[in-house]
Motif scaffolding. Structure first.
Motif, PDB file in Angstrom:
ATOM      1  N   PHE A 115       0.454  -1.188   0.073  1.00 58.62           N
ATOM      2  CA  PHE A 115      -0.541  -0.213   0.363  1.00 58.62           C
ATOM      3  C   PHE A 115       0.666   1.218  -0.089  1.00 58.62           C
ATOM      4  CE2 PHE A 115      -3.733  -2.404   2.122  1.00 58.62           C
ATOM      5  CZ  PHE A 115      -4.093  -2.846   1.039  1.00 58.62           C
ATOM      6  N   THR A 116       2.327   0.625   0.198  1.00 57.21           N
ATOM      7  CA  THR A 116       2.690   2.461   0.697  1.00 57.21           C
ATOM      8  C   THR A 116       3.328   1.971  -0.641  1.00 57.21           C
ATOM      9  OG1 THR A 116       3.576   2.237   3.206  1.00 57.21           O
ATOM     10  CG2 THR A 116       4.972   2.954   1.945  1.00 57.21           C
ATOM     11  N   ILE A 117       3.848   1.833  -2.074  1.00 55.84           N
ATOM     12  CA  ILE A 117       4.806   1.654  -2.228  1.00 55.84           C
ATOM     13  C   ILE A 117       3.562   2.206  -3.140  1.00 55.84           C
ATOM     14  CG2 ILE A 117       5.673   0.482  -4.280  1.00 55.84           C
ATOM     15  CD1 ILE A 117       7.251  -1.221  -1.884  1.00 55.84           C
ATOM     16  N   GLN A 118       2.157   1.969  -3.647  1.00 57.95           N
ATOM     17  CA  GLN A 118       1.146   2.593  -4.573  1.00 57.95           C
ATOM     18  C   GLN A 118       1.355   3.696  -4.217  1.00 57.95           C
ATOM     19  OE1 GLN A 118      -1.888  -0.693  -3.465  1.00 57.95           O
ATOM     20  NE2 GLN A 118      -1.393  -1.991  -4.821  1.00 57.95           N
ATOM     21  N   GLY A 119       0.493   4.057  -2.862  1.00 61.30           N
ATOM     22  CA  GLY A 119       0.913   5.498  -2.645  1.00 61.30           C
ATOM     23  C   GLY A 119       2.172   6.350  -3.336  1.00 61.30           C
ATOM     24  N   LEU A 120       2.986   5.638  -3.255  1.00 58.39           N
ATOM     25  CA  LEU A 120       4.401   6.820  -3.515  1.00 58.39           C
ATOM     26  C   LEU A 120       4.551   6.837  -5.363  1.00 58.39           C
ATOM     27  CD1 LEU A 120       7.096   5.499  -0.801  1.00 58.39           C
ATOM     28  CD2 LEU A 120       5.948   7.495  -1.155  1.00 58.39           C
ATOM     29  N   LEU A 121       3.903   5.751  -5.777  1.00 51.98           N
ATOM     30  CA  LEU A 121       4.619   5.353  -7.361  1.00 51.98           C
ATOM     31  C   LEU A 121       3.196   6.314  -7.455  1.00 51.98           C
ATOM     32  CD1 LEU A 121       4.441   1.280  -7.727  1.00 51.98           C
ATOM     33  CD2 LEU A 121       6.221   3.816  -8.533  1.00 51.98           C
ATOM     34  N   LEU A 122       1.654   6.234  -6.989  1.00 54.48           N
ATOM     35  CA  LEU A 122       0.758   7.328  -7.410  1.00 54.48           C
ATOM     36  C   LEU A 122       0.958   8.918  -7.558  1.00 54.48           C
ATOM     37  CD1 LEU A 122      -2.492   5.126  -6.882  1.00 54.48           C
ATOM     38  CD2 LEU A 122      -1.450   5.777  -8.663  1.00 54.48           C
ATOM     39  N   PHE A 123       2.351   8.789  -6.081  1.00 53.49           N
ATOM     40  CA  PHE A 123       1.993  10.469  -6.158  1.00 53.49           C
ATOM     41  C   PHE A 123       3.540  10.968  -6.577  1.00 53.49           C
ATOM     42  CE2 PHE A 123       5.359  13.044  -3.653  1.00 53.49           C
ATOM     43  CZ  PHE A 123       4.348  14.281  -3.362  1.00 53.49           C
ATOM     44  N   ALA A 124       4.619   9.876  -7.176  1.00 50.67           N
ATOM     45  CA  ALA A 124       5.289  10.221  -8.973  1.00 50.67           C
ATOM     46  C   ALA A 124       4.816  10.078  -9.689  1.00 50.67           C
ATOM     47  CB  ALA A 124       6.321   8.770  -8.416  1.00 50.67           C
ATOM     48  N   VAL A 125       4.290   9.614 -10.025  1.00 47.38           N
ATOM     49  CA  VAL A 125       3.075  10.319 -11.008  1.00 47.38           C
ATOM     50  C   VAL A 125       2.271  11.441 -11.582  1.00 47.38           C
ATOM     51  CG1 VAL A 125       1.169   9.502 -12.642  1.00 47.38           C
ATOM     52  CG2 VAL A 125       2.480   6.992 -11.762  1.00 47.38           C
ATOM     53  N   LEU A 126       2.050  11.817 -10.518  1.00 45.24           N
ATOM     54  CA  LEU A 126       2.118  12.720 -10.505  1.00 45.24           C
ATOM     55  C   LEU A 126       2.659  14.239 -10.158  1.00 45.24           C
ATOM     56  CD1 LEU A 126      -1.134  12.502  -8.194  1.00 45.24           C
ATOM     57  CD2 LEU A 126      -1.225  12.974 -10.698  1.00 45.24           C
ATOM     58  N   LEU A 127       3.735  13.735  -9.695  1.00 43.27           N
ATOM     59  CA  LEU A 127       3.936  14.975  -9.727  1.00 43.27           C
ATOM     60  C   LEU A 127       5.775  15.105 -10.893  1.00 43.27           C
ATOM     61  CD1 LEU A 127       6.241  16.421  -7.280  1.00 43.27           C
ATOM     62  CD2 LEU A 127       8.108  14.552  -6.999  1.00 43.27           C
ATOM     63  N   VAL A 128       5.544  13.426 -11.751  1.00 46.16           N
ATOM     64  CA  VAL A 128       6.034  13.883 -13.220  1.00 46.16           C
ATOM     65  C   VAL A 128       5.499  14.527 -13.578  1.00 46.16           C
ATOM     66  CG1 VAL A 128       6.818  12.266 -15.634  1.00 46.16           C
ATOM     67  CG2 VAL A 128       7.286  12.117 -12.387  1.00 46.16           C
TER      68      VAL A 128
END
Length: 138
Positions: free
Chosen positions: A78-91
Motif C-alpha cells: 500500500f505504501t509503495i502504491q501510494g508513492l508510485l501514484l504520487f510520483a506519477v502526479l509529481l512527474v
C-alpha cells in the motif's frame, strides 16, 4: 472453486469495475476539460489501474508464499502504491499544464476508490481468507 481461481476472479473483477469507472470519468473529463483533460485523465487512469493491479497481485503472491508476512507485506504494498501514484502526479506536474495534472489526479482518485471498494466486496463475496495457516488444507 479454488482460492487461486477466486483470487483471479477478484483481480479481474476489480479491474473491470475500475475500468468502467475510469471510462465514465474519461467521458466527463473530455466534456469538462477537452482534449487536454482527456489526455491527463487517460494517463491517470492507466497509471492507477497498472499500479493497483500489480499491487493486488503482489499482495496475493506474498500471502501465498508466507502467511506471516501478509500484514507487513500489505502495508509495504500500500505504501509503495501510494508513492508510485504520487510520483506519477509529481512527474506530470513538472512536465504538463494544470488541466492535465488535475484530470490525472481526479482519475487516480476515482480509480482508487472503485478498485478498493470492488476489491473489498469481491474478497468478502469469494470468502478469500486474508491469510492461510500452514497445513490448513490437510
Amino acid at each position: 472453486m479454488t482460492t487461486a481461481t477466486s483470487k483471479t476472479m477478484v483481480l479481474r473483477g476489480s479491474a473491470a469495475v475500475s475500468g468502467a469507472a475510469a471510462l465514465a470519468a474519461l467521458v466527463v473529463a473530455f466534456f469538462v476539460a477537452g482534449t487536454t483533460g482527456l489526455i491527463g485523465a487517460l494517463i491517470g487512469s492507466v497509471a492507477a489501474l497498472v499500479i493497483l493491479g500489480a499491487g493486488t497481485w503482489a499482495m496475493f503472491w506474498i500471502a501465498g508464499k508466507s502467511p506471516a508476512l501478509s500484514l507487513p507485506g500489505s502495508f509495504g504494498v500500500f505504501t509503495i502504491q501510494g508513492l508510485l501514484l504520487f510520483a506519477v502526479l509529481l512527474v506530470l506536474s513538472t512536465q504538463a499544464e494544470g488541466v492535465v495534472v488535475r484530470s490525472a489526479a481526479l482519475l487516480i482518485v476515482v480509480v482508487t476508490i472503485a478498485w478498493t471498494t470492488s476489491f473489498a466486496f469481491l474478497v468478502r463475496r469469494e470468502r478469500i481468507p486474508l491469510f492461510d495457516l500452514p497445513g490448513a488444507d490437510a
